[in-house]
Scaffold this active site. Sequence first.
Site, PDB file in Angstrom:
ATOM      1  N   ASP A  24      25.045-101.930  -8.075  1.00  0.00           N
ATOM      2  CA  ASP A  24      24.382-102.187  -6.793  1.00  0.00           C
ATOM      3  C   ASP A  24      24.333-100.911  -5.958  1.00  0.00           C
ATOM      4  O   ASP A  24      24.683-100.893  -4.776  1.00  0.00           O
ATOM      5  CB  ASP A  24      25.094-103.313  -6.030  1.00  0.00           C
ATOM      6  CG  ASP A  24      24.165-103.949  -5.001  1.00  0.00           C
ATOM      7  OD1 ASP A  24      22.952-103.647  -5.017  1.00  0.00           O
ATOM      8  OD2 ASP A  24      24.643-104.749  -4.183  1.00  0.00           O
ATOM      9  N   PHE A  32      27.812-111.844   0.588  1.00  0.00           N
ATOM     10  CA  PHE A  32      29.057-112.532   0.320  1.00  0.00           C
ATOM     11  C   PHE A  32      30.110-112.360   1.378  1.00  0.00           C
ATOM     12  O   PHE A  32      31.235-112.758   1.197  1.00  0.00           O
ATOM     13  CB  PHE A  32      29.571-112.153  -1.068  1.00  0.00           C
ATOM     14  CG  PHE A  32      28.618-112.689  -2.068  1.00  0.00           C
ATOM     15  CD1 PHE A  32      28.675-114.007  -2.424  1.00  0.00           C
ATOM     16  CD2 PHE A  32      27.604-111.906  -2.554  1.00  0.00           C
ATOM     17  CE1 PHE A  32      27.751-114.547  -3.283  1.00  0.00           C
ATOM     18  CE2 PHE A  32      26.671-112.435  -3.423  1.00  0.00           C
ATOM     19  CZ  PHE A  32      26.741-113.757  -3.788  1.00  0.00           C
ATOM     20  N   GLY A  33      29.751-111.784   2.461  1.00  0.00           N
ATOM     21  CA  GLY A  33      30.758-111.684   3.492  1.00  0.00           C
ATOM     22  C   GLY A  33      30.246-110.987   4.725  1.00  0.00           C
ATOM     23  O   GLY A  33      29.215-110.328   4.693  1.00  0.00           O
ATOM     24  N   GLU A  34      30.977-111.211   5.807  1.00  0.00           N
ATOM     25  CA  GLU A  34      30.679-110.452   7.018  1.00  0.00           C
ATOM     26  C   GLU A  34      31.729-109.366   7.104  1.00  0.00           C
ATOM     27  O   GLU A  34      32.864-109.561   6.683  1.00  0.00           O
ATOM     28  CB  GLU A  34      30.850-111.316   8.252  1.00  0.00           C
ATOM     29  CG  GLU A  34      29.985-112.523   8.319  1.00  0.00           C
ATOM     30  CD  GLU A  34      30.555-113.471   9.355  1.00  0.00           C
ATOM     31  OE1 GLU A  34      30.317-114.666   9.217  1.00  0.00           O
ATOM     32  OE2 GLU A  34      31.259-113.017  10.276  1.00  0.00           O
ATOM     33  N   GLU A  74      26.714-107.625   7.560  1.00  0.00           N
ATOM     34  CA  GLU A  74      26.846-108.916   6.915  1.00  0.00           C
ATOM     35  C   GLU A  74      26.045-108.850   5.638  1.00  0.00           C
ATOM     36  O   GLU A  74      24.903-108.408   5.617  1.00  0.00           O
ATOM     37  CB  GLU A  74      26.366-110.045   7.814  1.00  0.00           C
ATOM     38  CG  GLU A  74      24.972-109.855   8.332  1.00  0.00           C
ATOM     39  CD  GLU A  74      24.552-110.963   9.268  1.00  0.00           C
ATOM     40  OE1 GLU A  74      25.360-111.361  10.117  1.00  0.00           O
ATOM     41  OE2 GLU A  74      23.428-111.430   9.134  1.00  0.00           O
ATOM     42  N   GLY A  75      26.675-109.247   4.584  1.00  0.00           N
ATOM     43  CA  GLY A  75      25.997-109.177   3.306  1.00  0.00           C
ATOM     44  C   GLY A  75      25.899-110.547   2.704  1.00  0.00           C
ATOM     45  O   GLY A  75      26.091-111.553   3.371  1.00  0.00           O
ATOM     46  N   LYS A 116      36.457-107.399   5.525  1.00  0.00           N
ATOM     47  CA  LYS A 116      35.330-108.087   4.884  1.00  0.00           C
ATOM     48  C   LYS A 116      35.769-109.505   4.565  1.00  0.00           C
ATOM     49  O   LYS A 116      36.649-109.729   3.744  1.00  0.00           O
ATOM     50  CB  LYS A 116      34.916-107.347   3.616  1.00  0.00           C
ATOM     51  CG  LYS A 116      33.739-107.984   2.888  1.00  0.00           C
ATOM     52  CD  LYS A 116      33.199-107.007   1.853  1.00  0.00           C
ATOM     53  CE  LYS A 116      32.291-107.647   0.845  1.00  0.00           C
ATOM     54  NZ  LYS A 116      31.754-106.688  -0.112  1.00  0.00           N
TER      55      LYS A 116
HETATM   56  N1  ATP Z   1      34.962 -99.959   5.241  1.00  0.00           N
HETATM   57  C1  ATP Z   1      33.864-100.115   5.968  1.00  0.00           C
HETATM   58  N2  ATP Z   1      33.685 -99.391   7.087  1.00  0.00           N
HETATM   59  C2  ATP Z   1      32.571 -99.535   7.839  1.00  0.00           C
HETATM   60  N3  ATP Z   1      31.562-100.369   7.534  1.00  0.00           N
HETATM   61  C3  ATP Z   1      31.674-101.121   6.438  1.00  0.00           C
HETATM   62  C4  ATP Z   1      32.826-101.042   5.587  1.00  0.00           C
HETATM   63  N4  ATP Z   1      32.648-101.903   4.565  1.00  0.00           N
HETATM   64  C5  ATP Z   1      31.448-102.473   4.752  1.00  0.00           C
HETATM   65  N5  ATP Z   1      30.853-102.020   5.882  1.00  0.00           N
HETATM   66  C6  ATP Z   1      29.546-102.418   6.429  1.00  0.00           C
HETATM   67  O1  ATP Z   1      29.244-103.730   6.015  1.00  0.00           O
HETATM   68  C7  ATP Z   1      28.050-103.747   5.223  1.00  0.00           C
HETATM   69  C8  ATP Z   1      28.179-104.798   4.138  1.00  0.00           C
HETATM   70  O2  ATP Z   1      29.318-104.520   3.330  1.00  0.00           O
HETATM   71  P1  ATP Z   1      29.347-104.857   1.796  1.00  0.00           P
HETATM   72  O3  ATP Z   1      28.145-104.224   1.152  1.00  0.00           O
HETATM   73  O4  ATP Z   1      30.672-104.505   1.241  1.00  0.00           O
HETATM   74  O5  ATP Z   1      29.192-106.448   1.852  1.00  0.00           O
HETATM   75  P2  ATP Z   1      28.315-107.407   0.964  1.00  0.00           P
HETATM   76  O6  ATP Z   1      28.604-108.787   1.446  1.00  0.00           O
HETATM   77  O7  ATP Z   1      28.553-107.177  -0.468  1.00  0.00           O
HETATM   78  O8  ATP Z   1      26.869-106.923   1.397  1.00  0.00           O
HETATM   79  P3  ATP Z   1      25.534-106.863   0.571  1.00  0.00           P
HETATM   80  O9  ATP Z   1      25.212-108.248   0.171  1.00  0.00           O
HETATM   81  O10 ATP Z   1      24.531-106.253   1.538  1.00  0.00           O
HETATM   82  O11 ATP Z   1      25.819-105.949  -0.587  1.00  0.00           O
HETATM   83  C9  ATP Z   1      27.897-102.323   4.712  1.00  0.00           C
HETATM   84  O12 ATP Z   1      26.548-101.997   4.472  1.00  0.00           O
HETATM   85  C10 ATP Z   1      28.474-101.520   5.875  1.00  0.00           C
HETATM   86  O13 ATP Z   1      27.506-101.338   6.891  1.00  0.00           O
END
Ligand code: ATP
Length: 541
Positions: free
Chosen positions: A172, A49-51, A46-47, A67
Amino acid sequence: MSGGELRDAGRAPSPRSFALANQRPKASFVGCSRITDYEILNKLGEGTFGEVHRARSKRTGGMVALKKIIMHNEKDGFPITALREIKLLKLLSHKNVLRLEDMAVEHPPRTSKYDKRKRPIMYMVTPYMDHDLSGMLDNPSIKISVPQIKCYMLQLLEGLKYLHANRILHRDMKAANLLINNQGILQIADFGLARHYDGDTPQPGRGGGEAKREYTSLVVTRWYRPPELLMHLKRYTTAIDMWGVGCVFGEMLVGKPILAGESDQHQLDIIFDLCGSPTEENMPGWRSLPGAEGLNLRTRQGNLASRFKDYGHGAVSLLKELLKLDWKSRVNAIDALQHPYFKNPPLPANPGDLPTFEESHEFDRRKFHDRRNALPPAPKGGTVGRGPQDNAGNAGFNNGDGYGRNGVNGGRYPRNRPPPGDERIPAWHRDRGLPPRPPPIDHTNGRDAVGDHPDSYRDRERSGPPRSRGGPPNRSDVDTYIPSYERDAPRRDDRRRRDDWDDRRPDWDRRRGPDYDERTRNSRTRSRSRSPLRDRDVYRR
Ligand SMILES: Nc1ncnc2c1ncn2[C@@H]1O[C@H](COP(=O)(O)OP(=O)(O)OP(=O)(O)O)[C@@H](O)[C@H]1O
């Protein structure tokens, strides 16, 4: 136009012409899938901007990651940042860059025709990757060897070379955004902060080159943020991503983040401890950076060579090139790929020759930490959980002591010592220790600030009291790192967790009831979530 043609095009095209010139063939998109086309399995991350959830395509049987695109403010509609991320990902095609396979839509059932909040939820569909590098380094059962590190580094540099040649700044770069599958392939992910770059593309022997225009310096997760951004350089180049590569490289070597700053000021401080304090020789122009004002610097030689001496001369030399204070001469991806480190034994492994590992994602580590805080210590060998769903995101990670083998504070802070005779100490055996707790915020002296940011980060939580609407930022507002050591897991970075998922949680997730995030979120004020500062779109400059 291919990536190569684009690179040679000379003058930077406008984002629109770039998009038009780089469109994938229309036939490669077949419209939007429905969420029901996928069987949702477990949560991967979970980041901000999304899970992210693992899922299986009912049509192909293939594993994917979904995502969810969180809308922080429904009234603003679909986040422009997500649109940009999708648009960029659609343009990109490289074996070391995560591929956007599909978009899926979920239509939550409306309770009445006036229920406007139930807008469709969109998901980005990408191929499932077994690990992210951050989770991998936490995983107690994974030992990562030097040939493996070299193999990942080469792929990371290839991916970045491609992005930079196509005038894309990732902005990033960090271990959690590097995904790895069990075929040994590494892919750069999370283009939520990426943008088109207007400067010249990097050329051999010429570092990052010169920037042509200004961008916001409020990018990159703090632990991976280069000194020029910490000092608010706006005319930055592709060299900002190369600094992140240096941090990731160091992290692979030692098994934990190498520059875990507690505040922006502290981040600069530990950078100078490692690389030496800035001078006109090692960082020309640093004095004229806005953030240099008022910096009170001790003279330091830097301890990079001694800190990394165990990893050999080649590793130290490459690390020095990547972690150069001088952003203009910092090595670019083209040159880094030619570094002798990759040519000297032990040689880089071939991706296909790497062993396969149990899956590991950054989220697993946080889960262990949450459990440890929420539950009394479990007897060794027993099972600890909060219910059946608690196992969902945890595949292959728990060794039965209830916290995972890593023990204290989640995966990165182990209790165990290495077995004798281990040729390379795995990450989980090394003495990593918690990053120090942040000091209480002093709102009067602005210790946490290196300058007055007119704007803020990508929706990150602030350490100080909320900024008054329209008023000047508090000094403490400008800092960007809020580790939550009390109830939440220590994140490996300074991103805040997303704070509004309740009414947008899909049906299959809502069944799980409220969780810690939800309780916290509910206590937050409405006005705060309405603040324009919470929309990272304003920082995508
Ligand atoms: N294609 C994928 N396969 C497996 N795990 C994934 C994949 N995409 C994302 N993840 C997992 O989800 C996490 C968060 O994804 P992502 O960085 O794209 O989201 P975010 O909302 O931008 O997060 P953040 O705010 O931490 O940057 C990644 O660190 C990873 O562990």
